[in-house]
Design an enzyme around this catalytic site. Structure first.
Site, PDB file in Angstrom:
ATOM      1  N   ARG A 164       0.830  -1.212   0.000  1.00 57.63           N
ATOM      2  CA  ARG A 164       0.000   0.000   0.000  1.00 57.63           C
ATOM      3  C   ARG A 164       0.869   1.269   0.000  1.00 57.63           C
ATOM      4  NH1 ARG A 164      -3.160  -3.647  -0.647  1.00 57.63           N
ATOM      5  NH2 ARG A 164      -5.270  -3.788   0.185  1.00 57.63           N
ATOM      6  N   SER A 238     -10.602  -0.926   3.554  1.00 53.45           N
ATOM      7  CA  SER A 238      -9.825  -1.113   4.788  1.00 53.45           C
ATOM      8  C   SER A 238      -9.425   0.241   5.356  1.00 53.45           C
ATOM      9  CB  SER A 238      -8.553  -1.898   4.495  1.00 53.45           C
ATOM     10  OG  SER A 238      -8.860  -3.157   3.969  1.00 53.45           O
ATOM     11  N   GLU A 334      -4.743   3.274   6.682  1.00 52.18           N
ATOM     12  CA  GLU A 334      -4.540   3.149   5.242  1.00 52.18           C
ATOM     13  C   GLU A 334      -5.176   4.354   4.556  1.00 52.18           C
ATOM     14  OE1 GLU A 334      -6.504   1.475   1.916  1.00 52.18           O
ATOM     15  OE2 GLU A 334      -5.774  -0.488   2.564  1.00 52.18           O
TER      16      GLU A 334
HETATM   17  N1  EPU Z   1     -10.909 -11.729   9.776  1.00 51.16           N
HETATM   18  C1  EPU Z   1     -11.459 -11.700  11.038  1.00 51.16           C
HETATM   19  N2  EPU Z   1     -12.536 -10.874  11.257  1.00 51.16           N
HETATM   20  C2  EPU Z   1     -13.067 -10.104  10.266  1.00 51.16           C
HETATM   21  C3  EPU Z   1     -12.516 -10.148   8.978  1.00 51.16           C
HETATM   22  C4  EPU Z   1     -11.417 -10.974   8.756  1.00 51.16           C
HETATM   23  O1  EPU Z   1     -11.007 -12.386  11.940  1.00 51.16           O
HETATM   24  O2  EPU Z   1     -14.014  -9.383  10.548  1.00 51.16           O
HETATM   25  C5  EPU Z   1      -9.721 -12.577   9.518  1.00 51.16           C
HETATM   26  C6  EPU Z   1     -10.044 -13.574   8.433  1.00 51.16           C
HETATM   27  O3  EPU Z   1     -10.484 -14.779   8.969  1.00 51.16           O
HETATM   28  C7  EPU Z   1      -8.728 -13.751   7.739  1.00 51.16           C
HETATM   29  C8  EPU Z   1      -7.987 -12.457   7.964  1.00 51.16           C
HETATM   30  O4  EPU Z   1      -8.685 -11.768   9.008  1.00 51.16           O
HETATM   31  O5  EPU Z   1      -7.980 -14.774   8.348  1.00 51.16           O
HETATM   32  C9  EPU Z   1      -7.837 -11.584   6.727  1.00 51.16           C
HETATM   33  O6  EPU Z   1      -9.101 -11.161   6.267  1.00 51.16           O
HETATM   34  P1  EPU Z   1      -9.410 -10.838   4.714  1.00 51.16           P
HETATM   35  O7  EPU Z   1      -9.010 -11.986   3.875  1.00 51.16           O
HETATM   36  O8  EPU Z   1     -10.806 -10.354   4.642  1.00 51.16           O
HETATM   37  O9  EPU Z   1      -8.413  -9.698   4.299  1.00 51.16           O
HETATM   38  P2  EPU Z   1      -7.828  -8.427   5.057  1.00 51.16           P
HETATM   39  O10 EPU Z   1      -6.409  -8.716   5.358  1.00 51.16           O
HETATM   40  O11 EPU Z   1      -8.701  -8.012   6.164  1.00 51.16           O
HETATM   41  C10 EPU Z   1      -6.911  -7.352   2.837  1.00 51.16           C
HETATM   42  C11 EPU Z   1      -6.914  -6.001   2.194  1.00 51.16           C
HETATM   43  C12 EPU Z   1      -8.247  -5.760   1.489  1.00 51.16           C
HETATM   44  C13 EPU Z   1      -8.438  -6.851   0.451  1.00 51.16           C
HETATM   45  C14 EPU Z   1      -8.423  -8.202   1.175  1.00 51.16           C
HETATM   46  C15 EPU Z   1      -8.538  -9.356   0.227  1.00 51.16           C
HETATM   47  C16 EPU Z   1      -5.457  -4.566   3.517  1.00 51.16           C
HETATM   48  C17 EPU Z   1      -5.376  -3.435   4.482  1.00 51.16           C
HETATM   49  N3  EPU Z   1      -6.680  -4.962   3.183  1.00 51.16           N
HETATM   50  O12 EPU Z   1      -7.885  -7.333   3.883  1.00 51.16           O
HETATM   51  O13 EPU Z   1      -8.148  -4.517   0.813  1.00 51.16           O
HETATM   52  O14 EPU Z   1      -9.663  -6.695  -0.244  1.00 51.16           O
HETATM   53  O15 EPU Z   1      -7.162  -8.349   1.877  1.00 51.16           O
HETATM   54  O16 EPU Z   1      -7.343  -9.546  -0.444  1.00 51.16           O
HETATM   55  O17 EPU Z   1      -4.417  -5.066   3.087  1.00 51.16           O
HETATM   56  C18 EPU Z   1      -8.566  -2.175   0.992  1.00 51.16           C
HETATM   57  O18 EPU Z   1      -7.343  -2.035   0.937  1.00 51.16           O
HETATM   58  O19 EPU Z   1      -9.360  -1.208   1.072  1.00 51.16           O
HETATM   59  C19 EPU Z   1      -9.101  -3.536   0.997  1.00 51.16           C
HETATM   60  C20 EPU Z   1     -10.403  -3.796   1.156  1.00 51.16           C
END
Ligand code: EPU
Length: 338
Positions: A164, A238, A334
């Site tokens: 990012r 995010s 972010e």
């Molecule tokens: N999780 C939880 N609780 C929640 C949501 C997720 O425990 O409410 C756990 C999930 O079980 C999983 C982990 O957190 O093990 C990661 O969750 P997720 O796959 O939804 O991805 P994220 O790391 O929360 C990132 C990006 C998103 C992108 C997703 C999918 C960042 C800051 N965010 O989110 O990007 O869509 O991966 O690749 O890196 C954005 O940047 O605006 C954005 C939405």
């Protein structure tokens, strides 16, 4: 070129915060952008470049000029039997670019389906999702230098892409108007389906042969389920970045929280899922005034209707304090605060 005074930015930020700016200018091509910055822009006053406003939180009216690049078009610049180079105008909606390339069977962008924002904004924070970052398909960009009005080209190696992050978020912040992005896509797809629940989603779909169009559909399905539609509920995706910690810190956290959601970066550090931390801290689905933590994804703050930027910011700071206290981890934003 269109110039408006005392203009509401409510429709220009996906949080839907109602603030205004002194001047709002819409530019529709490279030449206009160059003329505008050389002859019309008052550089003694603050100015701000925006795309779709999908990564911004306004906490005050903006006492200056907001510049919005709205040029359009996709053009194939070059191709070999393996690759195709596409020049996409900065003002195009990012997902329209993904749809355009998937229709033509040009692979590489499909995992980035449905990310809000414009093409021109994509390199600034090196957008990423589902195992892919923009930097992996980025070739170069064209931009107008605000100081001089000159057109410059930047190439992949100069951009200093990180998680990012890029040169345009650091040293070159607010110094250039990005007018076009050049992407290098593949004619022979390499399917990336190992990330998260893509495979599970694919299993629930019926299709004959896997293709980038199917992957795009799977990602659209997952995103639509988890992420709130900004048209219905203001948000900027995010709100925080996933924090990166060293091995020692990771070991300590795992001891205390055996279910910690983290990802080994294989360089001695680990990326923690901020959503997991926020969820564990009890914020998921929590409402406070006009603000809520999204019930399906704890990393997303939403505007329930009339929230001010300050209200959203103050809730986010409460989350940061709690995460620091509970896990000893600092959550970095972010979203850009203006
Ligand atoms: N999780 C939880 N609780 C929640 C949501 C997720 O425990 O409410 C756990 C999930 O079980 C999983 C982990 O957190 O093990 C990661 O969750 P997720 O796959 O939804 O991805 P994220 O790391 O929360 C990132 C990006 C998103 C992108 C997703 C999918 C960042 C800051 N965010 O989110 O990007 O869509 O991966 O690749 O890196 C954005 O940047 O605006 C954005 C939405």
């Amino acid at each position: 070129m269109e110039i408006k005074s005392n203009y509401s930015l409510k429709k220009h930020n996906t949080f839907g915060v109602d603030v205004s700016c002194n001047t709002f200018v819409t530019l529709t091509n490279q030449k206009e952008a160059s003329d505008y910055v050389q002859n019309k822009l008052d550089k003694t006053q603050p100015y701000l470049l925006i795309g779709e406003g999908s990564n911004i939180l306004f906490i005050n009216d903006f006492e200056g000029t907001v510049i919005h690049m709205q040029n359009k078009g996709f053009e194939v610049l070059d191709e070999t039997h393996k690759n195709v180079w596409i020049k996409a105008a900065a003002g195009e909606i990012w997902d329209d670019f993904v749809a355009w390339s998937v229709e033509r069977k040009y692979a590489g962008a499909e995992n980035l389906s449905l990310i809000p924002g414009t093409v021109g904004a994509a390199p600034i924070q090196n957008i990423g999702a589902y195992g892919i970052e923009l930097s992996e398909i980025f070739n170069g960009l064209e931009a107008i230098e605000i100081e001089t009005g000159e057109l410059r080209r930047f190439y992949l190696r100069e951009l200093q892409f990180g998680y990012r992050d890029s040169l345009f978020k650091q040293e070159l912040k607010n110094k250039y108007i990005i007018t076009a992005v050049i992407l290098k896509l593949n004619k022979f797809p390499f399917f990336k389906i190992d990330y998260g629940n893509i495979k599970a989603e694919l299993e629930s779909m019926s299709y004959e042969n896997l293709s980038i169009a199917i992957i795009r559909q799977a990602i659209i399905n997952i995103r639509n389920r988890k992420l709130p539609d900004p048209k219905l509920r203001g948000n900027a995706g995010s709100f925080f970045k996933n924090p990166i910690v060293n091995q020692k810190m990771h070991n300590e956290l795992i001891k205390r929280f055996p279910k910690l959601a983290s990802y080994d970066l294989k360089n001695g550090s680990f990326k923690l899922a901020a959503a997991w931390l926020i969820d564990q801290a009890g914020f998921k689905g929590l409402k406070k005034g006009n603000v809520a933590v999204h019930e399906n994804q704890a990393l997303i703050l939403t505007n329930l209707g009339q929230a001010s930027g300050k209200e959203l910011l103050s809730f986010s700071e409460e989350i940061q304090r709690k995460i620091e206290e509970m896990f000893g981890v600092e959550l970095e934003r972010e979203v850009n605060i203006i």
